[in-house]
Design a protein around this motif. Sequence first.
Motif, PDB file in Angstrom:
ATOM      1  N   GLU A  56      -0.823   0.074  -2.735  1.00 47.70           N
ATOM      2  CA  GLU A  56       0.053   1.158  -3.183  1.00 47.70           C
ATOM      3  C   GLU A  56      -0.578   2.509  -2.868  1.00 47.70           C
ATOM      4  OE1 GLU A  56       3.010   0.782  -4.252  1.00 47.70           O
ATOM      5  OE2 GLU A  56       3.082  -1.369  -4.767  1.00 47.70           O
ATOM      6  N   ARG A  57       0.311   3.481  -2.571  1.00 45.58           N
ATOM      7  CA  ARG A  57      -0.156   4.855  -2.313  1.00 45.58           C
ATOM      8  C   ARG A  57       0.658   5.833  -3.153  1.00 45.58           C
ATOM      9  NH1 ARG A  57      -0.167   5.600   4.153  1.00 45.58           N
ATOM     10  NH2 ARG A  57       1.945   4.739   3.945  1.00 45.58           N
ATOM     11  N   ARG A  58       0.003   6.927  -3.574  1.00 44.78           N
ATOM     12  CA  ARG A  58       0.713   7.946  -4.360  1.00 44.78           C
ATOM     13  C   ARG A  58       1.781   8.617  -3.513  1.00 44.78           C
ATOM     14  NH1 ARG A  58      -3.962  11.159  -7.858  1.00 44.78           N
ATOM     15  NH2 ARG A  58      -4.587   9.362  -9.160  1.00 44.78           N
ATOM     16  N   GLU A  59       1.458   8.822  -2.247  1.00 39.77           N
ATOM     17  CA  GLU A  59       2.402   9.459  -1.335  1.00 39.77           C
ATOM     18  C   GLU A  59       2.707   8.497  -0.192  1.00 39.77           C
ATOM     19  OE1 GLU A  59       0.769  13.134  -0.047  1.00 39.77           O
ATOM     20  OE2 GLU A  59       0.615  13.988  -2.060  1.00 39.77           O
ATOM     21  N   PRO A 101       4.086   1.893   0.473  1.00 46.72           N
ATOM     22  CA  PRO A 101       2.883   1.063   0.362  1.00 46.72           C
ATOM     23  C   PRO A 101       2.470   0.500   1.721  1.00 46.72           C
ATOM     24  CG  PRO A 101       4.602   0.330  -1.172  1.00 46.72           C
ATOM     25  CD  PRO A 101       5.219   1.337  -0.283  1.00 46.72           C
ATOM     26  N   LEU A 128      -6.698   3.216   5.692  1.00 47.94           N
ATOM     27  CA  LEU A 128      -6.982   2.499   4.450  1.00 47.94           C
ATOM     28  C   LEU A 128      -8.370   2.946   3.982  1.00 47.94           C
ATOM     29  CD1 LEU A 128      -6.380   0.318   2.339  1.00 47.94           C
ATOM     30  CD2 LEU A 128      -7.325  -1.374   3.919  1.00 47.94           C
ATOM     31  N   THR A 129      -8.416   3.758   2.948  1.00 51.07           N
ATOM     32  CA  THR A 129      -9.676   4.320   2.453  1.00 51.07           C
ATOM     33  C   THR A 129     -10.211   3.483   1.292  1.00 51.07           C
ATOM     34  OG1 THR A 129      -8.553   5.722   0.839  1.00 51.07           O
ATOM     35  CG2 THR A 129      -8.885   6.635   3.067  1.00 51.07           C
ATOM     36  N   LEU A 157      -8.138   3.816  -1.799  1.00 50.88           N
ATOM     37  CA  LEU A 157      -6.903   3.030  -1.837  1.00 50.88           C
ATOM     38  C   LEU A 157      -7.195   1.540  -1.977  1.00 50.88           C
ATOM     39  CD1 LEU A 157      -4.849   4.749   1.040  1.00 50.88           C
ATOM     40  CD2 LEU A 157      -4.386   4.890  -1.412  1.00 50.88           C
TER      41      LEU A 157
END
Length: 455
Positions: A331-334, A337, A355-356, A359
């Motif tokens: 999932e990502r905030r912005e 996904p 992909l950090t 995350l």
Amino acid sequence: MATTTDQKALKTEIAGIEIQIKELQHRLEDAKARLAQSEAAAQVVAASRPSSFEEQMALIKVNLQEVLNPEIIEAALKKDEPLKIYWGTATTGRPHCGYFVPVLKIAQFLQAGCRVKILLADIHGFLDNLKAPIELVKFRAEYYRFVITALLHAVNVSTDKLEFVLGSSFELKPDYFMDLLRLASITSEHDAKRAGAEVVKQTENAPLSGLLYPLMQALDEQYLDVDVQFGGVDQRKIFALAKDVLPKIGYKERAHLMNPMVPGLQGGKMSSSDPDSKVDLLDTAELVKKKLKKSFAPPKQVEENGLLSFVEYVLLPASALKHKTQKFIVERREGEPLVYTEIAQVHKDYRDDVLTPQLLKPAITDALIELLNPIQAEFQASAEWKEIETKAYPPPPAEKKKEKKKKDKGTFHPKAKVEAKPDGTVQGADKAEVDVGKDGGAQAIEKLGLEDKKD
């Protein structure tokens, strides 16, 4: 006519029976739920079972690092009989999430129609530099049986073709021991030590038990009557020893399957003895979050990255078994996904910093907690499992608090029972022996006889 005492006794008896009925009802409901779960898992396995030899081989080999003597596996499968595989685990430290790696591979063996024997190696656990006291190994073996069964249940895998075997049930018999002596007579100290170098704990003045360990692991192949032994790549030298020595005492050679060693949360090998390197299967959600937040995951580094390995060897295959679709969602905030179905794309995005670590960690945390929930629920529902856990891993005794010795500050001598006061006087039982008196010490000086000495 019943007395008051008789009535009280009957009421107590009835209350006890009612409690027993409630416990039996709870056990009945639990057994029904487990049966339904097992039947559902069996249907999933039957529906997904490979229909051809090629599909079976592909499922058996997926995610393995190395296969020795694949022709033995192929010959066994072509007989149209279930391939017989064994995996052994020494019952020492508490099983952790790293056990998902071999257990999920075992799930794939079962899905491929193989018969799997799990050796609960209690004798090996004792031999490996006395890692586990002999009094505890059998309790720990039972704990391992509960854990491994729950791990398979968590990914909807039927255990109908799974068999647990306790090492001491056959390794202490005369025939086995005689064969062990035969192996010892043809194996040098150098070869036995080399075989166990990556498995048995190495010490400067090692006990002889460490040399028996790899010989027994080799011999177990014969006494468990299997075609294949499965283990980590750290077992390779023991497998090579088995291939060499078993034919010398008249037993057939087996195939060997090896899965890679998955790094721990802090890099390096995941170990029961290092609490920061692994997540215990019974860790709370809060503790899982805390450990994964501190885990080792350098940006853009794929090699020796324990989190990425966990995605590859646990989360992706587990999702395939549970949901019939291999998927890992981040999932990502912005933005939408990130949805991954193959590890290659995960590695590419991680190298490219799409992909950090920021995350990746919460995504793995959520997926792992979801995977652990049914295991922990099964543990909480089983009074027998909880009792075995206490016996297998008893809590350490409480440390005794050190008593602080009261310091006698201001004493002139350790043996003198006096105390100096701010005004120069002393108080205490031995006051008379050390006090110079109110006359400023005139009497003491007089006793020295100084007045008799003339210039």
